[in-house]
Design a protein around this motif. Structure first.
Motif, PDB file in Angstrom:
ATOM      1  N   GLY A 183      69.162 -36.496 -69.091  1.00  0.00           N
ATOM      2  CA  GLY A 183      70.474 -35.878 -69.242  1.00  0.00           C
ATOM      3  C   GLY A 183      70.794 -35.411 -70.646  1.00  0.00           C
ATOM      4  O   GLY A 183      71.876 -34.847 -70.868  1.00  0.00           O
ATOM      5  N   LYS A 184      69.890 -35.602 -71.595  1.00  0.00           N
ATOM      6  CA  LYS A 184      70.177 -35.232 -72.976  1.00  0.00           C
ATOM      7  C   LYS A 184      70.271 -33.724 -73.166  1.00  0.00           C
ATOM      8  O   LYS A 184      71.041 -33.236 -73.993  1.00  0.00           O
ATOM      9  CB  LYS A 184      69.094 -35.792 -73.905  1.00  0.00           C
ATOM     10  N   TYR A 185      69.481 -32.956 -72.419  1.00  0.00           N
ATOM     11  CA  TYR A 185      69.434 -31.510 -72.598  1.00  0.00           C
ATOM     12  C   TYR A 185      69.618 -30.813 -71.253  1.00  0.00           C
ATOM     13  O   TYR A 185      69.209 -31.326 -70.201  1.00  0.00           O
ATOM     14  CB  TYR A 185      68.103 -31.080 -73.209  1.00  0.00           C
ATOM     15  N   VAL A 186      70.204 -29.627 -71.313  1.00  0.00           N
ATOM     16  CA  VAL A 186      70.353 -28.816 -70.103  1.00  0.00           C
ATOM     17  C   VAL A 186      68.982 -28.432 -69.563  1.00  0.00           C
ATOM     18  O   VAL A 186      68.764 -28.349 -68.348  1.00  0.00           O
ATOM     19  CB  VAL A 186      71.201 -27.561 -70.397  1.00  0.00           C
ATOM     20  N   ALA A 187      68.036 -28.218 -70.470  1.00  0.00           N
ATOM     21  CA  ALA A 187      66.689 -27.803 -70.064  1.00  0.00           C
ATOM     22  C   ALA A 187      66.012 -28.875 -69.212  1.00  0.00           C
ATOM     23  O   ALA A 187      65.368 -28.571 -68.199  1.00  0.00           O
ATOM     24  CB  ALA A 187      65.843 -27.492 -71.296  1.00  0.00           C
ATOM     25  N   THR A 188      66.144 -30.147 -69.604  1.00  0.00           N
ATOM     26  CA  THR A 188      65.520 -31.210 -68.815  1.00  0.00           C
ATOM     27  C   THR A 188      66.269 -31.415 -67.494  1.00  0.00           C
ATOM     28  O   THR A 188      65.676 -31.814 -66.491  1.00  0.00           O
ATOM     29  CB  THR A 188      65.475 -32.521 -69.615  1.00  0.00           C
ATOM     30  N   GLN A 189      67.578 -31.146 -67.504  1.00  0.00           N
ATOM     31  CA  GLN A 189      68.327 -31.199 -66.244  1.00  0.00           C
ATOM     32  C   GLN A 189      67.859 -30.096 -65.288  1.00  0.00           C
ATOM     33  O   GLN A 189      67.839 -30.293 -64.067  1.00  0.00           O
ATOM     34  CB  GLN A 189      69.822 -31.049 -66.529  1.00  0.00           C
ATOM     35  N   TRP A 190      67.472 -28.953 -65.841  1.00  0.00           N
ATOM     36  CA  TRP A 190      66.895 -27.887 -65.023  1.00  0.00           C
ATOM     37  C   TRP A 190      65.609 -28.375 -64.349  1.00  0.00           C
ATOM     38  O   TRP A 190      65.374 -28.104 -63.175  1.00  0.00           O
ATOM     39  CB  TRP A 190      66.610 -26.657 -65.867  1.00  0.00           C
ATOM     40  N   CYS A 191      64.797 -29.102 -65.097  1.00  0.00           N
ATOM     41  CA  CYS A 191      63.553 -29.628 -64.538  1.00  0.00           C
ATOM     42  C   CYS A 191      63.840 -30.576 -63.378  1.00  0.00           C
ATOM     43  O   CYS A 191      63.157 -30.532 -62.341  1.00  0.00           O
ATOM     44  CB  CYS A 191      62.747 -30.353 -65.616  1.00  0.00           C
ATOM     45  N   VAL A 192      64.861 -31.423 -63.534  1.00  0.00           N
ATOM     46  CA  VAL A 192      65.242 -32.329 -62.449  1.00  0.00           C
ATOM     47  C   VAL A 192      65.695 -31.538 -61.232  1.00  0.00           C
ATOM     48  O   VAL A 192      65.377 -31.888 -60.085  1.00  0.00           O
ATOM     49  CB  VAL A 192      66.349 -33.291 -62.916  1.00  0.00           C
ATOM     50  N   ALA A 193      66.420 -30.441 -61.470  1.00  0.00           N
ATOM     51  CA  ALA A 193      66.849 -29.585 -60.363  1.00  0.00           C
ATOM     52  C   ALA A 193      65.645 -28.972 -59.652  1.00  0.00           C
ATOM     53  O   ALA A 193      65.625 -28.852 -58.421  1.00  0.00           O
ATOM     54  CB  ALA A 193      67.773 -28.481 -60.882  1.00  0.00           C
ATOM     55  N   VAL A 194      64.614 -28.597 -60.410  1.00  0.00           N
ATOM     56  CA  VAL A 194      63.383 -28.054 -59.828  1.00  0.00           C
ATOM     57  C   VAL A 194      62.707 -29.096 -58.952  1.00  0.00           C
ATOM     58  O   VAL A 194      62.332 -28.818 -57.800  1.00  0.00           O
ATOM     59  CB  VAL A 194      62.418 -27.586 -60.940  1.00  0.00           C
ATOM     60  N   TYR A 195      62.547 -30.308 -59.478  1.00  0.00           N
ATOM     61  CA  TYR A 195      61.901 -31.372 -58.709  1.00  0.00           C
ATOM     62  C   TYR A 195      62.677 -31.651 -57.418  1.00  0.00           C
ATOM     63  O   TYR A 195      62.078 -31.820 -56.348  1.00  0.00           O
ATOM     64  CB  TYR A 195      61.813 -32.658 -59.536  1.00  0.00           C
ATOM     65  N   PHE A 197      64.917 -29.674 -55.750  1.00  0.00           N
ATOM     66  CA  PHE A 197      64.912 -28.554 -54.818  1.00  0.00           C
ATOM     67  C   PHE A 197      63.583 -28.467 -54.071  1.00  0.00           C
ATOM     68  O   PHE A 197      63.559 -28.344 -52.833  1.00  0.00           O
ATOM     69  CB  PHE A 197      65.181 -27.250 -55.570  1.00  0.00           C
ATOM     70  N   CYS A 198      62.494 -28.536 -54.802  1.00  0.00           N
ATOM     71  CA  CYS A 198      61.172 -28.425 -54.161  1.00  0.00           C
ATOM     72  C   CYS A 198      60.922 -29.597 -53.221  1.00  0.00           C
ATOM     73  O   CYS A 198      60.336 -29.423 -52.140  1.00  0.00           O
ATOM     74  CB  CYS A 198      60.078 -28.340 -55.218  1.00  0.00           C
ATOM     75  N   PHE A 199      61.362 -30.783 -53.603  1.00  0.00           N
ATOM     76  CA  PHE A 199      61.185 -31.955 -52.736  1.00  0.00           C
ATOM     77  C   PHE A 199      61.953 -31.780 -51.433  1.00  0.00           C
ATOM     78  O   PHE A 199      61.412 -32.012 -50.348  1.00  0.00           O
ATOM     79  CB  PHE A 199      61.651 -33.217 -53.462  1.00  0.00           C
ATOM     80  N   VAL A 200      63.209 -31.368 -51.526  1.00  0.00           N
ATOM     81  CA  VAL A 200      64.044 -31.216 -50.333  1.00  0.00           C
ATOM     82  C   VAL A 200      63.462 -30.168 -49.392  1.00  0.00           C
ATOM     83  O   VAL A 200      63.344 -30.391 -48.173  1.00  0.00           O
ATOM     84  CB  VAL A 200      65.490 -30.853 -50.725  1.00  0.00           C
ATOM     85  N   ILE A 227      56.353 -17.843 -48.825  1.00  0.00           N
ATOM     86  CA  ILE A 227      57.261 -17.364 -49.870  1.00  0.00           C
ATOM     87  C   ILE A 227      57.827 -18.532 -50.668  1.00  0.00           C
ATOM     88  O   ILE A 227      57.904 -18.490 -51.911  1.00  0.00           O
ATOM     89  CB  ILE A 227      58.394 -16.521 -49.256  1.00  0.00           C
ATOM     90  N   TYR A 228      58.220 -19.596 -49.965  1.00  0.00           N
ATOM     91  CA  TYR A 228      58.725 -20.783 -50.661  1.00  0.00           C
ATOM     92  C   TYR A 228      57.666 -21.381 -51.579  1.00  0.00           C
ATOM     93  O   TYR A 228      57.975 -21.774 -52.719  1.00  0.00           O
ATOM     94  CB  TYR A 228      59.199 -21.830 -49.662  1.00  0.00           C
ATOM     95  N   THR A 229      56.433 -21.468 -51.096  1.00  0.00           N
ATOM     96  CA  THR A 229      55.357 -22.047 -51.902  1.00  0.00           C
ATOM     97  C   THR A 229      55.141 -21.243 -53.177  1.00  0.00           C
ATOM     98  O   THR A 229      54.935 -21.806 -54.262  1.00  0.00           O
ATOM     99  CB  THR A 229      54.058 -22.116 -51.090  1.00  0.00           C
ATOM    100  N   PHE A 230      55.214 -19.926 -53.055  1.00  0.00           N
ATOM    101  CA  PHE A 230      55.089 -19.072 -54.243  1.00  0.00           C
ATOM    102  C   PHE A 230      56.240 -19.351 -55.210  1.00  0.00           C
ATOM    103  O   PHE A 230      56.040 -19.463 -56.430  1.00  0.00           O
ATOM    104  CB  PHE A 230      55.085 -17.596 -53.838  1.00  0.00           C
ATOM    105  N   GLY A 231      57.460 -19.484 -54.671  1.00  0.00           N
ATOM    106  CA  GLY A 231      58.599 -19.813 -55.521  1.00  0.00           C
ATOM    107  C   GLY A 231      58.455 -21.172 -56.168  1.00  0.00           C
ATOM    108  O   GLY A 231      58.817 -21.365 -57.345  1.00  0.00           O
ATOM    109  N   ALA A 232      57.919 -22.142 -55.426  1.00  0.00           N
ATOM    110  CA  ALA A 232      57.726 -23.486 -55.974  1.00  0.00           C
ATOM    111  C   ALA A 232      56.715 -23.473 -57.119  1.00  0.00           C
ATOM    112  O   ALA A 232      56.874 -24.216 -58.098  1.00  0.00           O
ATOM    113  CB  ALA A 232      57.262 -24.435 -54.874  1.00  0.00           C
ATOM    114  N   VAL A 233      55.692 -22.634 -57.009  1.00  0.00           N
ATOM    115  CA  VAL A 233      54.717 -22.507 -58.098  1.00  0.00           C
ATOM    116  C   VAL A 233      55.416 -22.022 -59.364  1.00  0.00           C
ATOM    117  O   VAL A 233      55.194 -22.562 -60.466  1.00  0.00           O
ATOM    118  CB  VAL A 233      53.582 -21.545 -57.700  1.00  0.00           C
ATOM    119  N   LEU A 235      58.659 -22.236 -60.093  1.00  0.00           N
ATOM    120  CA  LEU A 235      59.608 -23.246 -60.561  1.00  0.00           C
ATOM    121  C   LEU A 235      58.894 -24.382 -61.286  1.00  0.00           C
ATOM    122  O   LEU A 235      59.325 -24.824 -62.359  1.00  0.00           O
ATOM    123  CB  LEU A 235      60.409 -23.791 -59.377  1.00  0.00           C
ATOM    124  N   TYR A 236      57.804 -24.861 -60.701  1.00  0.00           N
ATOM    125  CA  TYR A 236      57.060 -25.948 -61.346  1.00  0.00           C
ATOM    126  C   TYR A 236      56.384 -25.479 -62.627  1.00  0.00           C
ATOM    127  O   TYR A 236      56.221 -26.258 -63.572  1.00  0.00           O
ATOM    128  CB  TYR A 236      56.040 -26.543 -60.374  1.00  0.00           C
TER     129      TYR A 236
END
Length: 301
Positions: A183-195, A197-200, A227-233, A235-236
């Motif tokens: 939670g220290k940076y918006v950038a790392t919060q973006w990474c959590v959002a990526v993890y 979203f892709c998990f769900v 298409i989702y798999t390409f997007g997940a690539v 995002l990750y």
């Protein structure tokens, strides 16, 4: 007199190579948690997790054998081929995790202070835990889709990779909640959002495949998955760049482990685990995208 292998019983469920593998899974699983419960013992979250894995896998395996032997699976609103393939892959991952964790935390060379009998039970449980993993891996090997074969989606490489991706994401979430300071940076919060979203979405893909409801969707399921798999690539890939920069660059984090960081409670350790498994999942999604171009989806098998 009708034979026991008549229309009501499927003897192939226990005599085929896959059936034999499942009987071994049931035997090894029961033996493992019985040894631990009788004398081996377990404690803390690690031991509880191992016992959960062995009892959960044993229960589902018994359920699968009973349903196939009696043909009851035809009465369930499931895509049975997708369900069994998905469970076999999940059980393989869970069983190897337990097979590593239990001896790592509970097995010791000497008898003091637990006593030689307890030590021997724990060693025996560890051996059978390893055999349990081999039995589940054998089922995955036997039921996986062969080149050119039309089969259940979850039996394909792409389907099996979906289970592994979700499992790896769970490891990432475990490290995130272990004081990772995301939670220290918006950038790392973006990474959590990526993890997240892709998990769900991955879990939703697996759920639709297992329940056999893909044909009811108003959009082409197979094309959407690609298409989702390409997007997940993509995002990750962004997370694989952002997370290490904001955790290990000297401007934002620490390139080296702090010397006063307590073992097991160090944010730097959790950040390193997350970085490693981010790259692991990125590789899995890339492989998934490559294999998804070569499969045919069958929802009713």
């Amino acid at each position: 007199m009708e034979s026991t292998g008549g229309p009501y019983l499927n003897t192939a469920a226990v005599t085929s190579p896959v059936g034999i593998a499942r009987l071994l899974q049931m035997t090894f699983g029961c033996t493992t948690f019985s040894l631990v419960a009788h004398q081996g013992g377990f404690s803390a979250a690690y031991g509880t997790f191992c016992m959960f894995v062995w009892t959960f896998c044993f229960a589902i395996t018994v359920f699968i054998i009973a349903c196939e032997f009696t043909h009851l699976h035809s009465c369930l609103s499931l895509s049975w081929g997708n369900f069994t393939a998905a469970f076999a892959m999940l059980a393989t991952l869970m069983s190897i995790t337990a097979a590593v964790i239990y001896p790592l935390y509970f097995v010791q060379v000497g008898c003091y202070p637990i006593g030689c009998q307890v030590r021997d039970f724990r060693i025996a449980a560890s051996v059978f835990a390893g055999l349990l993993f081999v039995a589940y891996a054998a089922e995955v090997f036997l039921t996986r889709a062969k080149p050119g074969q039309v089969t259940s989606y979850m039996a394909t490489v792409s389907g099996l990779l979906k289970i592994v991706q979700a499992f790896v994401a769970c490891i990432i979430f475990g490290a995130l909640v272990n004081d990772s300071q995301y939670g220290k940076y918006v950038a790392t919060q973006w990474c959590v959002a990526v993890y997240s979203f892709c998990f769900v979405v991955t879990v939703v893909v697996v759920a639709f495949s297992v329940t056999g409801k893909t044909a009811l969707l108003w959009f082409p399921f197979e094309r959407s998955v690609v298409i989702y798999t390409f997007g997940a690539v993509l995002l990750y890939a962004s997370a694989a760049v952002i997370w290490p920069v904001f955790c290990f660059d000297s401007k934002y984090g620490s390139p080296r482990r702090p010397g006063l960081c307590a073992k097991g409670k160090c944010p730097w350790d959790s950040q390193l685990v997350i970085a490693i498994f981010t790259y692991v999942n990125l590789l899995l999604y890339v492989l998934d995208l490559a294999y998804s171009q070569r499969i045919r989806f069958v929802s009713h098998i």
